[in-house]
Design an enzyme around this catalytic site. Structure first.
Site: not given
Length: 591
Positions: A294, A434-436
């Protein structure tokens, strides 16, 4: 072809004038004097500008190939990857015990920005490997570390993270991938994963997949998820490669951007896997990688904005269009350059103030990671945990917006692929997802991080801002920076108070305002960074150090952020205080 020049002067300013890293008590920081970091950043900058950046547009146009189950990267990527490995760049902040250089994360982050800005698709191959290696370092057995880390730190082998499945993204409790225990202690992994960045390619001898799957008869939902090491090629006892494992690529995705990175559908057909960490504690191990990722994605938002901004500035100075309303500034030419026009200046100042503020915010975050790990500082660990969703969400949202503004400076030419601005926009867009996805980051911030340890860390943040304002409150030269920072901080506190007073009665009141809260928080963080940078610039000018024009530009840009960008906190607070009703009242069937 788009240009890219490594912003080493600005990185040095943040590292030394603002963060003063070489005077820090954190282990390893004393070695990071200006001369040393300049040498590192100069070399990284050459690789970024001379090797990686020229492959960015061609990699975007060519994309990755997929034929007969084999994935290939764009022309030039293999040679560039060898250059990267020769310089030992992938292991710059990894442990010496496994072949790394053990530099602080803050320096690795500075270098990472240069590579990501030059070629995001390329940089993801070793960036994801770094994250996978970090997860093994934190949760692996001694044997697992010895088996995988030396080859991963050198990028002789690369790594991935496998979370998403066709039917579930964020809700990993719905996962169907299975891990059946075997008599020898291994597991048989079966299932399909999608959206796997760098899932397969021709850059390394092996790919080490970290795969989430469920062990039969484990707890339901997310509590039953475990994490497994699943190599593309099995590794023999002597460290050499053995048979091909039961993992294959079903397809590579056709995407909006990051064309040079192979985003794969991965099929696991009874593949041999090895438990990483404890059974049913897979998310704990995976979050080691995800939290690092993140911050890496936050860096991508900044990096794409920086690259796009550099090209927008060059175009605005070169392109002749119209005359300045106050009189011709290029009287010998047929028209004035675009940069004379106030709206172009507004767009460029938006970009400049974001990029430089975001760089300081990101490096401050990296410095906190070093402090947490190298000095065992729990306060720093709690603070970076609080700020991670802000870094990821705010920097990627704003970074994308700034690439669009840079594209806009080009007018119609920005829409033509020849000028390369489209790629910055397209590549930046994925970072918001992406990555949340950023909505999930906002929910994490408001739903979990604010209340962490009884709200200890958000209160510490408010106290940090308060102390800075108090320390410099009597300094007349700082008044124009302190006053707007105080106001913005009060807006953030008011938003938090609204959640406390209304969120318990109806959680939707908090969740409907979470996205605005994340942005409000992000603006306050950049406001704090700009106030700190303004003070550092004033001090340098007073002492007669360095390039006076550079420091004067810092002060001018700080004034712009405080007067034109930071007031957005009032808008976000107003939205938050409107509550959930404007968002939730309309029936679902009325949409």
């Amino acid at each position: 072809m788009p240009i890219y020049n490594a912003p080493t002067d600005d990185l040095q300013f943040v590292l030394h004038d603002v963060l003063n890293i070489s005077a820090s008590d954190v282990a390893g920081f004393a070695d990071l004097d200006r001369e040393f970091t300049q040498a590192i950043l100069d070399e990284a900058g050459k690789l970024a500008s001379d090797v990686l950046a020229p492959l960015n547009a061609s990699g975007d146009q060519e994309g990755c190939g997929f034929e007969n189950g084999v994935v290939t990267t764009p022309k030039g990527f293999k040679e560039a990857f060898e250059r990267l490995k020769e310089g030992a760049w992938p292991g710059i902040d990894m442990p010496e015990a496994y072949g790394g250089q053990e530099m602080p994360v803050v320096l690795g982050t500075a270098v990472g920005e240069l590579f990501s800005a030059a070629n995001q698709s390329f940089t993801m191959y070793h960036g994801l490997t770094h994250g996978a290696a970090s997860a093994i370092l934190a949760h692996g057995t001694a044997q697992q570390k010895d088996t995988y880390l030396p080859k991963m730190v050198s990028c002789e082998w690369t790594g991935t993270m496998n979370l998403t499945e066709p039917h579930c993204g964020t809700d990993l409790g719905l996962m169907r991938s299975k891990a059946v225990p075997q008599d020898d202690g291994s597991y048989q992994i079966s299932g399909q994963k999608i959206f796997i960045s760098a899932g397969d390619h021709d850059l390394s001898d092996n790919v080490i997949h970290l795969v989430l799957a469920k062990i039969p008869d484990g707890p339901d939902g997310i509590k039953g998820v475990s994490l497994f090491i699943v190599p593309k090629f099995l590794v023999k006892d002597d460290g050499s490669l053995g048979a091909r494992n039961g993992v294959s690529v079903g397809n590579i995705e056709t995407k909006m951007g990051i064309h040079g990175n192979a985003t794969c559908v991965m099929n696991y057909d009874g593949a041999t896997g090895y438990l990483l960490g404890e059974p049913h504690k897979g998310m704990r191990a995976m979050f080691t990688m995800m939290n690092e990722a993140r911050l890496g994605v936050a860096m991508q938002g900044l990096a794409q904005a920086e690259a796009a901004y550099q090209n927008a500035v060059a175009y605005a100075k070169d392109r002749l269009q119209g005359r300045a309303v106050t009189g011709a500034e290029n009287p010998d030419g047929p028209a004035d350059p675009l940069i004379v026009h106030p709206d172009i200046r507004r767009a460029l100042m938006d970009q400049k103030s974001f990029v430089e503020g975001a760089r300081a915010f990101l490096l401050w975050g990296a410095e906190m990671i070093d402090r947490a790990h190298r000095a065992d500082d729990s306060a720093a660990d709690g603070m970076i945990s609080l700020l991670t969703p802000v870094l990821k969400g705010f920097l990627t949202d704003q970074g994308f917006d700034m690439t669009v503004q840079a594209q806009q400076v080009f007018g119609g030419h920005g829409y033509i692929e020849e000028h390369g601005m489209s790629q910055f926009v397209r590549d930046a867009r994925i970072a918001m997802i992406y990555e949340g996805a950023n909505g999930v980051q906002a929910l994490d911030l408001v739903g979990r991080k604010l209340a962490q340890d009884g709200g200890k860390y958000v209160m510490a943040f408010f106290e940090m801002v308060k102390d800075f304002c108090k320390t410099h409150g009597e300094d007349a030269a700082m008044a124009e920076f302190i006053a707007p920072l105080k106001t913005a901080s009060k807006h953030l506190q008011s938003a938090g108070m609204y959640f406390m007073q209304n969120g318990m009665k109806n959680p939707n009141h908090a969740l409907a305002g979470s996205y605005d809260f994340m942005h409000l928080f992000g603006h306050v963080c950049l406001g704090l960074m700009w106030a700190r940078m303004a003070k550092a610039a004033q001090q340098a000018l007073a002492e007669g150090r360095g390039n006076a024009a550079f420091y004067e530009a810092k002060l001018t840009t700080a004034r712009f952020y405080m007067s034109r960008r930071l007031p957005a906190t009032a808008l976000h607070l107003s939205r938050i205080e409107s509550g959930a009703d404007p968002v939730m009242t309309l029936p679902a069937d009325a949409f």
